[in-house]
Scaffold this active site. Structure first.
Site, short mmCIF file in Angstrom:
data_model
loop_
_atom_site.label_atom_id
_atom_site.label_comp_id
_atom_site.label_asym_id
_atom_site.label_seq_id
_atom_site.Cartn_x
_atom_site.Cartn_y
_atom_site.Cartn_z
N GLU A 137 -5.18 -35.40 -18.32
CA GLU A 137 -4.73 -36.03 -17.08
C GLU A 137 -3.21 -36.25 -17.16
O GLU A 137 -2.45 -35.58 -16.49
CB GLU A 137 -5.46 -37.37 -16.86
CG GLU A 137 -5.04 -38.06 -15.56
CD GLU A 137 -5.54 -39.50 -15.45
OE1 GLU A 137 -5.84 -40.14 -16.46
OE2 GLU A 137 -5.61 -39.99 -14.30
N HIS A 187 -17.41 -40.82 -12.97
CA HIS A 187 -16.09 -41.36 -13.34
C HIS A 187 -15.61 -42.29 -12.23
O HIS A 187 -15.01 -41.88 -11.25
CB HIS A 187 -15.10 -40.21 -13.56
CG HIS A 187 -13.83 -40.63 -14.25
ND1 HIS A 187 -13.34 -40.02 -15.39
CD2 HIS A 187 -12.95 -41.62 -13.97
CE1 HIS A 187 -12.22 -40.61 -15.77
NE2 HIS A 187 -11.95 -41.58 -14.92
N ASP A 234 -12.96 -51.88 -12.21
CA ASP A 234 -11.80 -52.66 -11.75
C ASP A 234 -10.96 -51.88 -10.73
O ASP A 234 -9.92 -52.36 -10.29
CB ASP A 234 -10.94 -53.11 -12.93
CG ASP A 234 -10.59 -51.98 -13.88
OD1 ASP A 234 -11.29 -50.95 -13.87
OD2 ASP A 234 -9.60 -52.12 -14.63
ZN LIG Z 1 -10.25 -42.82 -15.06
#
Ligand SMILES: [Zn+2]
Length: 379
Positions: A215, A24, A28
């Site tokens: 998340e 992960h 960018d």
């Molecule tokens: Zn991520």
């Protein structure tokens, strides 16, 4: 007579030299500051600082500011300088070289091609440019006597509603670098069920998906990622810990005054029992507030609870530039905080090997390579 200094057991361990796996890591979010300065000058993009060290500090501060708009602004600058074939090749090549220098031997780099077509590149041309950069980075790494293997995870942005088009793009490039699909962007309000068609298309084509979930949102979002996203891994997934209860009871002994009694909810059990890998990014999770309900410090990050209770935890960086981290640094942070040793680092790395979007034979070869590297480190 002075007592011999008791060095911590881990102090001699060179984590950087260990073969590591990164699942992960956003393209960018991992540029070199000096490269951003050069590319920005070439396209006339204004940066908060034109001094690489000052710019690096600006990224780090913005990511750490606790302000989501400021965090997101950082990507405006990196994406602005990644709009041409040449810049994508350079950024991808340097990304691979930086990972190799950190001891990463297998990586899946994720990025959203739809954000890189402003200067006229087609989606396919953008994917081809990144692939060319990856291949240059791999070749340079091999020329320097090292080894790294890298695949692309093609990301669709949740708020853009182009998931089907991006899923088709990913499948088109499955034999030329694309190893998986991902969705990123605002988790709340843009559940995978909005992109059911895209995920069905991927499943019908036996093309694997990981989904950012758990998340910015909780258990419901994880369920949606598993059901509608058919996620084989969870991007972060740390909020699965909200479905775990730990009660402490007096053990009756002085050395260990409390024992934790763990009870798992149905969703947590499913994710753990089925071995669905969690792509945990410790520092990023603290910065974005993903684990705020557990506390503000690494000591309270639920990664240790998840690891100790048998989840397929993997350790990742998310955005190396913004969080000013490396995979080596994230492992060292965990070793310092939770007293992890070489066996723990190996187990966490093997979780990543097993969850890699690679065919079984290639995972077996990677597993052998990693094991050999760890054995060498044991001496
Ligand atoms: Zn991520």
């Amino acid at each position: 007579m002075t007592e011999p200094t008791n060095l911590p057991e881990n102090s001699s361990l060179n984590v950087r030299s260990l073969p590591k796996v990164s699942l992960h890591d956003h393209l960018d979010g991992g540029l070199r500051p000096a490269t951003i300065v050069e590319l920005a000058a070439a396209v006339g993009h204004t940066l908060p600082s034109t001094d690489p060290a000052g710019l690096a500090e600006w990224f780090r501060e913005s990511a750490d500011s606790g302000s989501l708009p400021r965090y997101l602004e950082t990507f405006d600058h990196t994406i602005a300088v990644m709009q041409t074939r040449e810049s994508l090749i350079r950024v991808a090549r340097e990304f691979v070289e930086d990972l190799a220098a950190d001891g990463v031997v297998y990586a899946e780099v994720r990025w959203a091609p739809e954000q890189h077509v402003r200067a006229g590149l087609s989606l396919d041309e953008a994917v081809e440019a990144v692939q060319a950069g990856i291949e240059e980075g791999v070749a340079n790494t091999e020329a320097a006597g090292s080894f790294i293997q890298v695949g692309q995870l093609i990301t669709a942005m949740r708020h853009a509603d182009r998931a089907m088009e991006i899923a088709e793009l990913a499948v088109r490039h499955r034999d030329s670098g694309a190893v998986g699909f991902d969705i990123a962007g605002p988790e709340d309000g843009f559940p995978p069920s909005r992109f059911k068609d895209a995920f069905t298309y991927l499943a019908e084509n036996q093309f694997p998906a990981t989904v950012h979930a758990g998340e910015a949102a909780g258990i419901e979002s994880i369920v949606d990622a598993l059901v509608h996203g058919r996620a084989l891994r969870l991007g972060h997934g740390v909020r699965i810990a909200e479905d775990i209860d730990v009660e402490f009871e007096d053990s009756g002994t002085q050395d260990e005054p409390e024992v934790g009694i763990v009870s798992m909810g149905r969703v947590a059990s499913w994710v753990r029992d089925r071995g669905i890998a969690l792509e945990v990014c410790p520092s990023s999770n603290l910065q974005t507030g993903a684990v705020a309900s557990f506390g503000e410090d690494i000591e309270t990050h639920p990664i240790d609870l998840l690891y100790q209770t048998g989840f397929a935890v993997t350790v990742n960086t998310d955005n190396r530039l913004m969080s000013s981290v490396t995979l080596t640094g994230e492992f060292e942070l965990l070793m310092d905080t939770f007293d992890y040793d070489l066996d723990d680092v190996l187990e966490l790395t093997m979780n990543a090997v097993n969850a890699a979007f690679l065919p079984l034979d290639e995972r077996a070869a990677l597993s052998a390579y990693v094991t050999e590297g760890f054995n060498r480190a044991r001496g």
